[in-house]
Design a protein around this motif. Structure first.
Motif, PDB file in Angstrom:
ATOM      1  N   THR B 235      -5.708  -5.913   3.425  1.00 29.56           N
ATOM      2  CA  THR B 235      -5.089  -5.862   2.342  1.00 29.56           C
ATOM      3  C   THR B 235      -4.681  -7.403   1.680  1.00 29.56           C
ATOM      4  O   THR B 235      -4.685  -7.289   0.287  1.00 29.56           O
ATOM      5  CB  THR B 235      -3.445  -5.114   2.322  1.00 29.56           C
ATOM      6  OG1 THR B 235      -3.578  -4.516   3.367  1.00 29.56           O
ATOM      7  CG2 THR B 235      -2.312  -4.977   1.751  1.00 29.56           C
ATOM      8  N   GLU B 257      -0.866   4.102   1.974  1.00 31.58           N
ATOM      9  CA  GLU B 257      -0.282   2.483   3.021  1.00 31.58           C
ATOM     10  C   GLU B 257       1.154   1.946   2.677  1.00 31.58           C
ATOM     11  O   GLU B 257       2.055   2.690   2.950  1.00 31.58           O
ATOM     12  CB  GLU B 257      -1.202   1.498   2.821  1.00 31.58           C
ATOM     13  CG  GLU B 257      -2.930   1.802   3.102  1.00 31.58           C
ATOM     14  CD  GLU B 257      -2.924   1.118   4.951  1.00 31.58           C
ATOM     15  OE1 GLU B 257      -3.004   0.100   5.319  1.00 31.58           O
ATOM     16  OE2 GLU B 257      -3.039   1.880   5.277  1.00 31.58           O
ATOM     17  N   ARG B 258       1.788   0.739   2.801  1.00 32.95           N
ATOM     18  CA  ARG B 258       3.362   0.268   2.991  1.00 32.95           C
ATOM     19  C   ARG B 258       3.422   0.767   1.428  1.00 32.95           C
ATOM     20  O   ARG B 258       3.172  -0.354   0.874  1.00 32.95           O
ATOM     21  CB  ARG B 258       3.160  -0.980   3.177  1.00 32.95           C
ATOM     22  CG  ARG B 258       2.955  -0.910   4.719  1.00 32.95           C
ATOM     23  CD  ARG B 258       2.902  -2.375   5.568  1.00 32.95           C
ATOM     24  NE  ARG B 258       2.214  -1.809   7.211  1.00 32.95           N
ATOM     25  CZ  ARG B 258       0.883  -2.592   6.982  1.00 32.95           C
ATOM     26  NH1 ARG B 258       0.060  -2.883   6.545  1.00 32.95           N
ATOM     27  NH2 ARG B 258       0.363  -2.902   8.354  1.00 32.95           N
ATOM     28  N   GLU B 261       3.750  -3.059   0.793  1.00 30.96           N
ATOM     29  CA  GLU B 261       3.035  -4.013  -0.613  1.00 30.96           C
ATOM     30  C   GLU B 261       3.341  -3.408  -1.501  1.00 30.96           C
ATOM     31  O   GLU B 261       2.460  -4.123  -2.358  1.00 30.96           O
ATOM     32  CB  GLU B 261       1.657  -3.749   0.471  1.00 30.96           C
ATOM     33  CG  GLU B 261       1.172  -3.804   2.109  1.00 30.96           C
ATOM     34  CD  GLU B 261       0.543  -3.340   2.791  1.00 30.96           C
ATOM     35  OE1 GLU B 261       0.439  -3.878   3.780  1.00 30.96           O
ATOM     36  OE2 GLU B 261      -0.185  -3.134   2.277  1.00 30.96           O
ATOM     37  N   ASP B 325      -7.179   0.641  -0.841  1.00 29.09           N
ATOM     38  CA  ASP B 325      -6.385   0.258   0.004  1.00 29.09           C
ATOM     39  C   ASP B 325      -5.710   1.016   0.771  1.00 29.09           C
ATOM     40  O   ASP B 325      -4.878   1.447   0.370  1.00 29.09           O
ATOM     41  CB  ASP B 325      -5.656  -1.152   0.002  1.00 29.09           C
ATOM     42  CG  ASP B 325      -5.666  -1.457   0.800  1.00 29.09           C
ATOM     43  OD1 ASP B 325      -5.207  -0.991   2.592  1.00 29.09           O
ATOM     44  OD2 ASP B 325      -4.308  -2.813   1.488  1.00 29.09           O
TER      45      ASP B 325
HETATM   46 MG   LIG Z   1      -3.164  -3.208   5.253  1.00 31.03          MG
END
Ligand SMILES: [Mg+2]
Ligand SMILES: Nc1ncnc2c1ncn2[C@@H]1O[C@H](COP(=O)(O)OP(=O)(O)O)[C@@H](O)[C@H]1O
Lengths: 459, 579
Positions: B235, B257-258, B261, B325
């Motif tokens: 990331t 993903e998060r 982020e 990502d």
């Molecule tokens: Mg990552």
């Protein structure tokens, strides 16, 4: 709204009941089953169509037969929430376990939990001092973070979690956390350990416990953490509390998922766990955080035991891909008699960068943390070399680093279970310990901090 | 049969409807709440639908409505600076409509349809226009001119064209055949946008990361994979690329993903300056965030939404870079849907068509001659998250078969805090041959040779390290000890680059070259000093060398590096006399 009772069960398999010919049943709807002996069980709809409905039964399918009655409750699973939850102990399905009254609901909240809009989140950046040096220095915890403990059976992860729960506070603030504790398939002994510690310190009054023990229904574990997080969300985002959610043991949760997947004859992923386990875990872990314009927060401390101490096992692996770092407990350090046996090398706090430094902890925090980590890493590596070539083959620098790695474990890592070190104490301790190494080898320390904090210059 | 059917079955994100006329990839509205879905399989008179929102509480018997449209994105002024979910709903609008938690059943326009833009025509009445031709300009942000193009498959003679202030749905141009054009057009996400031809890439995407630009360069229009276990730097690398690469436009997809982020990017980008243009980074960026806890079907769609937007800007003649990502989460979404369809699984439960989907996706990268004869590119950089970090798994393998650049992240390096933790021994780029001419012409005639020397030294180091493990470094002859020192300098001074450092996170390509030369100068000076009797330890420890190495953390390094190298070589020469 409750509908009529059906007696159309065709198949029972593992935790699943199959029945046909019902009125339209909603996906995710809650179900009660009445057995011929009068027992009541609960479940949830996993698949629904005109011809066939699949129900997952939380309490296990023992004694269910084709005569058992099935009633669809007309709604998805909801938890009654109110501030009355605080101080209560509930079972894994949300029913009182402490002999107290039913929770009087302010509202009923869907336990699946909707995703927080990423645009509505606020980046976490408040440093939480845990009083545990290894964590505060190397894997600093941030309010709103999800930071799991990767442990293994027989290691003192519970002590560490409890010590953090007792000691965690924002620096220079006395705002308290509400602890939401969620037990999934742990032993009664472990649970009593948690409960009596919370009782002893008075934290229980400020806690909500959801408890599913080893001898409680396995499938119920699928909903227990969802109940806990629903309570946490209510307290954090409706009632402005800072909530610390501790859940243990994620490994039991994942095993329950696997059981359901197997009964549905799904194509298994790695080691038999379902292919959707990543998404499923994310639906729990991502319920941590801070939301813009809301005062409360949810910080998560999931605990998992790595089967076979293997960090590449799907449970730690998928967790690590979702959480914001990990604290890794080491069997080797534990066997050396060191508490807390935290191996800082594979541990990580992804949010650390935003919460340490002059304004929040101390100006030298990053520099000291980098140097302590690097020196320890090098010292540990030298242990391997010494085993082959002997200590005499080492040069002066390497000798110092090798010695330091022992000191790091003995003096820095090691602390008692009720030792609450402030971040300043932790940093000062680091300077004292590092002074055993020649400054010329401490290349990661900024000169200005050496001038200011090194014991030689402080006298 | 008609456009309306009823729900027959619900299994998670997959719903089956009966009694409805449907074709593959039709967009449908499911249930009383009208949840958005897409037809992904037909079985006799049953249509299988993947639903982009949570399906709990939905019942068999509820209605399903076929919109007869295919899943499409809206394209036009207003795209830049947006943050979308996987099906192009702006997250700020969702917040307004639903509050901070994403519930369901809300439609949202991809951008403000009422907003007024100043349209400057580029063609006149009577001009013949063809598909893809630019008919006008809109200054969308300070840096980007949004070119309004004739949609693919439309052509004719301009009958009327407007100039001035309009919103995106107002007609700004009419052709003699009656076709009316607006600033907004739609394009189905699963169909690549057309172009005239693909060219071989010959310009590097300069990223400002030394290990990437210098050792493993990626071409504009190329494709790269970044596999790595959790915590190895996927990331951070992707975000650095979004910040510093010299693409004109960036499409950043946070796929499964998060949440935090994406929040970080949203917080940071508006305050960051594009080192290539000096303008705010946000102005060249479109973001897509379908995080791990958002519906999986929309996650599956998110990469297509992203790449279609990227192609649209490519068609204007821009160099676009797209980061995804992580592509593994996209693949897992496919696996989850496939397993609900009870399809025959391939390796590790992934559908048998996994590798062809991956290939089709990366094939949408490329440098092309656009329909209007311009030159544009889409560069794709996909993160891969292999279980346990083991890249023998299907997603990594499917990716490596198609991409020409492999930036392999290494857990061991990350644990040593060597960042970016890209393994220099197993990573590769197949582009150097086609890019070398550019490097010779634009950076230095000997650029490729310098690269070969640097990577050669790293190779030798790894061989020497094996011996050191057995006997210790003191047992090596001094020339080999010097090689180890030079290699260490390459690693610590050149390859390491803290992605969060104020100055060093981005390194100008000319400076990269000078830093590499500085290392070789050190090697040469050390060699001749040692031939004259100097001691390795003295040579390595000359103060000017550590000054040179630390210099990279200060602004203006490029102006003084030559002097610093001179000072270092002088000091090294002096170590001969000392003996
Ligand atoms: Mg990552
Ligand atoms: N280029 C870099 N510079 C500095 N730190 C880095 C860099 N890459 C990774 N890191 C560190 O490693 C951590 C994990 O990186 P991240 O990109 O989130 O990993 P992944 O996406 O592979 O899980 C970051 O939080 C940061 O501390």
């Amino acid at each position: 709204m409750t509908g009529k009772e059906y007696r159309t069960i065709t198949d029972v398999k593992g935790p699943l009941v199959f029945l046909n010919k019902t009125e339209p049943v909603a996906f995710g709807e809650i179900v009660t089953l009445r057995l011929s002996n009068g027992t009541i069980k609960n479940g949830q709809v996993l698949d629904t169509s005109d011809d066939l409905v699949i129900v997952q039964v939380f309490e296990g399918t023992a004694k269910i037969d084709r005569e058992s009655g099935v009633t669809f409750m007309g709604d998805v699973f909801k938890l009654p929430v109110s501030t009355d939850l605080v101080g209560r102990i509930l079972d894994g399905a949300g029913r009182p376990r402490d002999g107290g009254p039913e929770i009087v609901a302010d509202e009923k909240a869907d336990i699946i939990g909707a995703a927080i809009n990423p645009y509505s989140r606020q980046s976490p950046n408040d440093f939480i001092q845990t009083g545990v040096s290894a964590i505060d220095l190397c894997t600093s915890l941030v309010r709103g973070q999800k930071l799991p403990i990767f442990s293994a059976s027989g290691l003192p992860h519970n002590d560490i979690a409890l010590q953090i729960a007792r000691q965690a506070k924002l620096k220079d603030s006395d705002e308290e956390f509400i602890v939401v504790f969620c037990a999934m398939g742990i032993t009664a002994e472990e649970y009593n350990f948690f409960r009596s510690d919370l009782e002893r310190t008075g934290a229980l009054e400020n806690a909500v416990l959801f408890v599913n023990l080893a001898d409680d229904p396995a499938v119920e574990r699928i909903i227990t953490p969802r109940l806990a997080l629903t309570a946490a969300e209510y307290l954090a985002f409706e009632k402005d509390y800072h909530v610390l959610v501790i859940y243990t043991d994620m490994t039991n949760y994942c095993d329950a998922l696997r059981q359901i997947g197997a009964a549905r004859e799904e194509v298994p992923g790695r080691r038999g766990y379902p292919g959707y386990m990543y998404t499923d875990l994310a639906m729990l872990y991502e319920r941590a955080g801070i939301i813009k314009n809301k005062k409360g927060s949810i910080t998560q401390f999931p605990i998992l035991t790595m089967p076979g101490d293997d960090i590449t096992h799907p449970i730690p692996d998928l967790s690590g891909y979702i959480t914001e770092g990990q604290i890794v407990i080491s069997r080797e350090l534990h066997q050396q008699g060191i508490y807390p046996p935290i191996n800082v090398l594979p541990s990580l706090s992804r949010l650390m960068g935003s919460c340490i430094g002059e304004k929040t902890t101390r100006e030298d925090h990053k520099s000291v943390s980098d140097q302590m980590y690097a020196a320890y890493a090098q010292g540990r590596e030298l242990r391997g070399l010494v085993a082959i070539v002997g200590e005499d083959a080492l040069n002066e620098r390497d000798k110092q680093l090798l010695d330091f790695s022992g000191v790091f474990e003995d003096k820095f890592l090691r602390q008692t279970r009720d030792e609450d070190r402030s971040i300043e104490e932790t940093l000062d301790l680091c300077w004292t310990l590092m002074s055993a190494i020649d400054t010329k080898y401490l290349v990661r320390l900024d000169q200005k901090w050496i001038d200011k904090y090194h014991p030689d210059n402080r006298a | 049969m008609n456009n309306e059917g009823v729900i027959y079955r619900i299994s998670g994100p997959v719903v089956t409807a009966t009694g409805m006329n449907a074709a593959m990839y039709d967009v449908v509205r499911v249930g009383h709440e009208g949840l958005m879905g897409e037809v992904i399989e037909l079985h006799g008179e049953k249509a299988v639908i993947q639903v982009y929102e949570d399906t709990s509480g939905i019942r068999p018997g509820e209605p399903v409505l076929n919109t007869q449209e295919t899943l499409s994105v809206s394209l036009g002024p207003g795209l830049l600076t947006q943050i979308y979910d996987g099906i192009q709903r702006p997250l700020p609008t969702l917040e307004e409509e639903m509050g901070v938690f994403i519930t369901r059943g809300v439609d949202a326009d991809a951008f403000d349809l009422e907003k007024i833009w100043t349209f400057e025509p580029q063609v006149a009445v009577g001009d013949e226009v063809v598909a893809g031709q630019v008919i006008g300009h809109v200054q969308e942000t300070e840096t980007i001119v949004h070119k309004i193009m004739v949609p693919p498959s439309v052509s004719g003679v301009v009958k009327s064209i407007e100039s001035g202030d309009f919103n995106v749905t107002q007609t700004i141009c009419v052709l003699d055949n009656g076709t009316e054009m607006q600033m907004m057009q739609k394009w189905p996400v699963r169909t690549p946008r057309p172009f005239q031809q693909k060219y071989a890439p010959e310009t590097p995407l300069i990223t400002g990361m030394r290990i990437l630009d210098f050792l493993f360069p990626l071409a504009k229009g190329g494709a790269a994979g970044i596999p790595g276990p959790f915590g190895s730097g996927k990331t951070v690398t992707q975000q650095s690329l979004a910040k510093y690469s010299d693409a004109q436009l960036v499409v950043y997809i946070g796929c499964g993903e998060r949440g935090n982020e994406m929040t970080e990017v949203l917080d940071e980008f508006p305050h960051l300056i594009d080192p290539n243009t000096g303008k705010p980074l946000m102005e060249r960026t479109v973001m897509i965030a379908n995080t791990s806890n958002m519906p999986v079907a929309a996650r599956e769609a998110s990469v297509y939404t992203g790449i279609t937007i990227a192609e649209y800007f490519r068609d204007m003649g821009y160099d676009v870079a797209l980061m995804a990502d992580s592509t593994s989460r996209w693949a897992e979404a496919m696996r989850e849907i496939s397993s609900r369809l009870e399809e025959m699984p391939g390796e590790e439960g992934y559908p048998a068509y996994l590798s062809s989907r991956i290939a089709e996706f990366y094939e949408r990268a490329g440098r092309v001659e656009t329909l209007n004869g311009d030159d544009g590119s889409v560069t794709v950089i996909g993160a891969v998250s292999p279980p346990g970090g083991d890249i023998s798994e299907p997603v990594s393998q499917g990716t490596l078969r198609i991409v020409k650049v492999f930036w392999g992240l290494d857990a061991g390096l990350a644990r040593q805090r060597h960042f970016p933790a890209i393994n220099w021994l197993n990573s590769y780029s197949l582009y150097p041959q086609s890019l070398d001419q550019w490097f010779r012409d634009n950076i230095s005639q000997d650029f490729p040779e310098v690269r070969t020397q640097i990577s050669g030294l790293l190779q030798i180091e790894s061989e020497l390290q094996e011996i050191v493990q057995l006997v210790g470094s003191d047992a090596l002859p001094t020339d080999q000890q010097l090689t180890l020192e030079v290699a260490r300098m390459i690693r610590e001074y050149f390859l390491q680059q803290n992605g969060f450092h104020d100055v060093d996170a981005y390194c100008d390509i000319h400076l990269q070259y000078q830093m590499a030369k500085a290392i070789l100068s050190f090697q040469d000076a050390a060699k001749s000093a040692m031939a004259g009797g100097a001691v390795l330890n003295d040579v390595v420890n000359v103060p000017a060398r550590s000054d040179l190495m630390r210099g990279r953390f200060e602004k203006g390094y490029i102006d003084i590096i030559a002097d610093m190298v001179k000072k270092m070589t002088d000091e090294i020469a002096e170590t001969v006399e000392e003996n």
